[in-house]
Design a protein around this motif. Structure first.
Motif, PDB file in Angstrom:
ATOM      1  N   PRO A 105      -3.718  -3.181  -1.711  1.00  0.00           N
ATOM      2  CA  PRO A 105      -3.797  -1.830  -2.241  1.00  0.00           C
ATOM      3  C   PRO A 105      -4.527  -1.687  -3.472  1.00  0.00           C
ATOM      4  CG  PRO A 105      -1.567  -2.278  -2.869  1.00  0.00           C
ATOM      5  CD  PRO A 105      -2.110  -3.775  -2.327  1.00  0.00           C
ATOM      6  N   LEU A 106      -5.340  -0.644  -3.421  1.00  0.00           N
ATOM      7  CA  LEU A 106      -6.144  -0.268  -4.769  1.00  0.00           C
ATOM      8  C   LEU A 106      -5.098   0.886  -4.936  1.00  0.00           C
ATOM      9  CD1 LEU A 106      -9.091  -1.036  -6.141  1.00  0.00           C
ATOM     10  CD2 LEU A 106     -10.001   0.949  -4.887  1.00  0.00           C
ATOM     11  N   GLU A 160     -14.705  -1.931  -4.997  1.00  0.00           N
ATOM     12  CA  GLU A 160     -13.629  -2.434  -4.599  1.00  0.00           C
ATOM     13  C   GLU A 160     -13.652  -3.859  -4.277  1.00  0.00           C
ATOM     14  OE1 GLU A 160     -12.218   0.438  -1.472  1.00  0.00           O
ATOM     15  OE2 GLU A 160     -13.094  -0.934   0.040  1.00  0.00           O
ATOM     16  N   PRO A 178     -15.055   0.611  12.588  1.00  0.00           N
ATOM     17  CA  PRO A 178     -14.689   0.903  13.989  1.00  0.00           C
ATOM     18  C   PRO A 178     -15.726   1.442  14.800  1.00  0.00           C
ATOM     19  CG  PRO A 178     -13.681   2.231  11.994  1.00  0.00           C
ATOM     20  CD  PRO A 178     -14.969   1.537  11.446  1.00  0.00           C
ATOM     21  N   ILE A 194     -11.817  11.753   9.214  1.00  0.00           N
ATOM     22  CA  ILE A 194     -13.130  11.903   8.864  1.00  0.00           C
ATOM     23  C   ILE A 194     -13.515  13.621   8.709  1.00  0.00           C
ATOM     24  CG2 ILE A 194     -14.740  12.070  11.015  1.00  0.00           C
ATOM     25  CD1 ILE A 194     -16.052   9.617   9.360  1.00  0.00           C
ATOM     26  N   GLY A 227      -3.481   4.175  -5.356  1.00  0.00           N
ATOM     27  CA  GLY A 227      -4.089   5.515  -4.917  1.00  0.00           C
ATOM     28  C   GLY A 227      -5.231   5.687  -4.196  1.00  0.00           C
ATOM     29  N   GLY A 228      -5.741   4.541  -3.871  1.00  0.00           N
ATOM     30  CA  GLY A 228      -7.081   4.631  -3.229  1.00  0.00           C
ATOM     31  C   GLY A 228      -7.113   4.014  -1.882  1.00  0.00           C
ATOM     32  N   THR A 229      -7.948   2.842  -1.491  1.00  0.00           N
ATOM     33  CA  THR A 229      -7.945   2.448  -0.232  1.00  0.00           C
ATOM     34  C   THR A 229      -7.339   1.089  -0.443  1.00  0.00           C
ATOM     35  OG1 THR A 229     -10.012   1.336  -0.681  1.00  0.00           O
ATOM     36  CG2 THR A 229     -10.119   3.761   0.270  1.00  0.00           C
ATOM     37  N   THR A 230      -7.262   0.196   0.973  1.00  0.00           N
ATOM     38  CA  THR A 230      -7.015  -1.134   0.968  1.00  0.00           C
ATOM     39  C   THR A 230      -8.056  -1.797   1.247  1.00  0.00           C
ATOM     40  OG1 THR A 230      -5.860  -0.543   3.138  1.00  0.00           O
ATOM     41  CG2 THR A 230      -4.528  -0.539   1.411  1.00  0.00           C
ATOM     42  N   PRO A 279       0.861  -1.197   0.021  1.00  0.00           N
ATOM     43  CA  PRO A 279       0.012  -0.114  -0.137  1.00  0.00           C
ATOM     44  C   PRO A 279       0.898   1.310   0.097  1.00  0.00           C
ATOM     45  CG  PRO A 279      -0.758  -1.642   1.513  1.00  0.00           C
ATOM     46  CD  PRO A 279       0.558  -2.294   1.282  1.00  0.00           C
ATOM     47  N   ILE A 336     -12.490  14.458   5.414  1.00  0.00           N
ATOM     48  CA  ILE A 336     -13.525  14.108   4.339  1.00  0.00           C
ATOM     49  C   ILE A 336     -14.591  14.810   4.356  1.00  0.00           C
ATOM     50  CG2 ILE A 336     -14.413  11.848   3.344  1.00  0.00           C
ATOM     51  CD1 ILE A 336     -11.964  10.486   4.890  1.00  0.00           C
ATOM     52  N   ALA A 337     -15.504  14.558   5.680  1.00  0.00           N
ATOM     53  CA  ALA A 337     -16.651  14.936   5.748  1.00  0.00           C
ATOM     54  C   ALA A 337     -16.779  16.371   6.207  1.00  0.00           C
ATOM     55  CB  ALA A 337     -17.332  14.330   6.787  1.00  0.00           C
ATOM     56  N   LYS A 340       0.675   3.937  -2.881  1.00  0.00           N
ATOM     57  CA  LYS A 340      -0.083   5.153  -2.462  1.00  0.00           C
ATOM     58  C   LYS A 340      -1.260   4.900  -2.108  1.00  0.00           C
ATOM     59  CE  LYS A 340       3.216   8.241  -4.437  1.00  0.00           C
ATOM     60  NZ  LYS A 340       4.453   7.834  -3.735  1.00  0.00           N
ATOM     61  N   ALA A 341      -1.660   4.053  -1.439  1.00  0.00           N
ATOM     62  CA  ALA A 341      -3.026   3.607  -1.107  1.00  0.00           C
ATOM     63  C   ALA A 341      -3.308   4.038   0.511  1.00  0.00           C
ATOM     64  CB  ALA A 341      -3.422   2.107  -1.103  1.00  0.00           C
ATOM     65  N   GLY A 342      -4.413   4.413   0.776  1.00  0.00           N
ATOM     66  CA  GLY A 342      -4.651   4.693   2.384  1.00  0.00           C
ATOM     67  C   GLY A 342      -5.188   3.530   2.990  1.00  0.00           C
ATOM     68  N   GLY A 343      -5.755   3.748   4.016  1.00  0.00           N
ATOM     69  CA  GLY A 343      -6.472   2.814   4.856  1.00  0.00           C
ATOM     70  C   GLY A 343      -7.640   2.101   4.019  1.00  0.00           C
ATOM     71  N   ALA A 344      -8.399   1.218   4.835  1.00  0.00           N
ATOM     72  CA  ALA A 344      -9.715   0.584   4.277  1.00  0.00           C
ATOM     73  C   ALA A 344     -10.950   1.703   4.399  1.00  0.00           C
ATOM     74  CB  ALA A 344     -10.219  -0.633   5.145  1.00  0.00           C
ATOM     75  N   TRP A 345     -11.702   1.884   3.399  1.00  0.00           N
ATOM     76  CA  TRP A 345     -12.674   2.695   3.303  1.00  0.00           C
ATOM     77  C   TRP A 345     -13.693   2.598   4.456  1.00  0.00           C
ATOM     78  CZ3 TRP A 345     -17.724   3.928   3.366  1.00  0.00           C
ATOM     79  CH2 TRP A 345     -18.100   5.325   2.437  1.00  0.00           C
ATOM     80  N   GLY A 346     -13.844   3.792   5.058  1.00  0.00           N
ATOM     81  CA  GLY A 346     -14.681   3.845   5.868  1.00  0.00           C
ATOM     82  C   GLY A 346     -14.134   3.144   7.475  1.00  0.00           C
ATOM     83  N   GLU A 347     -12.967   3.296   7.649  1.00  0.00           N
ATOM     84  CA  GLU A 347     -12.170   2.795   8.794  1.00  0.00           C
ATOM     85  C   GLU A 347     -11.336   4.081   9.183  1.00  0.00           C
ATOM     86  OE1 GLU A 347     -10.484  -0.940   8.820  1.00  0.00           O
ATOM     87  OE2 GLU A 347     -12.143  -1.812   7.710  1.00  0.00           O
ATOM     88  N   TRP A 348     -11.613   5.352   8.931  1.00  0.00           N
ATOM     89  CA  TRP A 348     -10.847   6.391   9.256  1.00  0.00           C
ATOM     90  C   TRP A 348     -10.928   6.805  10.612  1.00  0.00           C
ATOM     91  CZ3 TRP A 348     -14.635   7.183   5.221  1.00  0.00           C
ATOM     92  CH2 TRP A 348     -14.137   6.681   3.868  1.00  0.00           C
ATOM     93  N   GLY A 349     -10.003   7.373  11.230  1.00  0.00           N
ATOM     94  CA  GLY A 349     -10.145   8.088  12.689  1.00  0.00           C
ATOM     95  C   GLY A 349     -10.726   9.374  12.566  1.00  0.00           C
ATOM     96  N   TYR A 399     -18.939   4.594  14.200  1.00  0.00           N
ATOM     97  CA  TYR A 399     -19.600   4.761  12.875  1.00  0.00           C
ATOM     98  C   TYR A 399     -21.025   4.227  12.969  1.00  0.00           C
ATOM     99  CZ  TYR A 399     -15.326   5.915  10.291  1.00  0.00           C
ATOM    100  OH  TYR A 399     -14.138   6.830   9.852  1.00  0.00           O
TER     101      TYR A 399
END
Lengths: 120, 240
Positions: free
Chosen positions: B59-60, B210, B4, A51, B62-65, A34, A54-55, A38-47, B7
């Motif tokens: 990894p995706l 994804e 988490p 968030i 440039g995106g998420t994992t 990753p 993003i929001a 240049k991939a970040g964390g999993a979608w919807g698992e942000w601190g 949410y």
């Protein structure tokens, strides 16, 4: 029933345990790939701070609940070991600690459940 | 897919805790009936595999994992009810020790991954691989008395791969639905969402695309690859 003499306890699963050990040693691949792509964390698992980016704000309930539990080894990383080789080493240690806990709990629960069911 | 803390609002995480507790009780009852002491290492091995494979973030660019879960694979190897226990142990350790998935969301994450996604995957595997569709209570049953043939046909592999692919996508879809209904369920005095702020129109495409195009394929490949490896090293673990 040609194989009926075969007993499950004769199985050692040795190769499979070695497989788990190899996966733990290779686990930093799950950090390095990753980073390279240049991939970040999993979608919807942000601190909460992510968030906010993003929001545009931190939902009130989300902030409160997210502070409920402080994990001892958050994100499989030890504090101060958050970059490069140190983070990969920490990831492997996390893998060892996590796998050991999971194995220990499974054996404990398994032994309790298997209790009266004999050994064969 | 590890939701988490924060949410999900209390309605959702409470409902999913309420759903998963009877599942754990029933799974425990089933496992007590069928598990033998000599099979305990296989249960531990399965739980450890699931824990470790989830560390391999894919990894995706440039995106998420995302990552595989091994849920369908474990159900094929040890049966679905023991798989509920093995996968739940891995998910609970992830939440408590590593903050991967929330404490309040343990019910949700176990329901999605260790129950719904896993049973879907296992059901599809059975449907494709068996002559007659018949859900076995567990592979552990009569383990050492039945003749074990190393019958891993192409159809078993296709069933396992398809089951793994669809299973993880079902778990992902449930995650997207649970997150996406939060703005409808809980809003503050200012009208803004209190928990996950993204509507279904965002969560479903973000999470599903994804998984459909990458993480589902990773899950299928891992499942088929490990089955082929076990067929070689421990053929007695795989029955038709």
């Amino acid at each position: 029933m040609a194989n009926s003499k075969f007993k499950i306890q004769n199985l050692k699963f040795g190769k499979l345990w070695i497989g788990i050990a190899i996966l733990i040693i290779l686990s930093p691949v799950g950090l390095i790939l990753p980073e390279l792509l240049k991939a970040g964390g999993a979608w919807g698992e942000w601190g909460a701070d992510e968030i906010e980016k993003i929001a545009g704000y931190v939902p009130h309930g989300l902030k409160k609940l997210s502070e409920l539990w402080k994990a001892p080894i958050p994100d499989y990383a030890f504090s101060g070991w958050d970059k490069g080789v140190k983070s990969y080493t920490g990831y492997i240690f996390s893998g060892i600690i996590g796998a050991a806990l999971v194995i220990g709990i499974s054996i404990l629960i398994g032994k309790i459940f298997a209790g009266k069911n004999g050994n064969s | 897919m590890h939701i988490p803390d924060g949410y999900l609002g209390p309605v959702t995480y409470g409902s999913l805790w309420a759903a998963v507790i009877p599942i754990w009780i029933y799974a425990s009852k089933k496992v007590k009936e069928i598990l033998k002491a000599s099979q305990v290492p296989l249960l531990a091995l399965s739980a450890a595999f699931s824990f470790v494979i989830m560390m391999f973030n894919v990894p995706l660019p440039g995106g998420t994992t995302g990552h595989a879960t091994g849920a369908t694979l474990i159900a094929i190897l040890i049966g679905p009810w023991p798989a509920v226990i093995a996968l739940s142990i891995a998910l609970i350790v992830q939440a408590l020790i590593f903050g991967d998935g929330g404490i309040t969301a343990i019910g949700a994450n176990c329901f999605n991954i260790a129950f719904a996604g896993m049973f879907t995957g296992y059901g599809i595997y059975k449907l494709i691989s068996s002559e007659k569709f018949k859900v076995q209570s567990s592979k552990f049953k009569n383990y050492d008395t039945e003749t074990r043939r190393s019958s891993l046909s192409t159809r078993h592999l296709i069933g396992a791969g398809a089951g793994a692919y669809i299973g993880i996508n079902i778990a992902a879809l449930l995650t997207a639905l649970e997150l996406g209904i939060q703005p409808l369920l809980h809003t503050g005095a200012d009208g803004r969402p209190l928990y996950s702020p993204f509507p279904l129109s965002i969560t479903i495409p973000a999470i599903m695309l994804e998984h459909i195009f990458l993480f589902g394929i990773v899950e299928a490949v891992v499942t088929v690859f490990v089955l082929l490896y076990i067929k070689k090293s421990h053929p007695e673990l795989i029955r038709g």
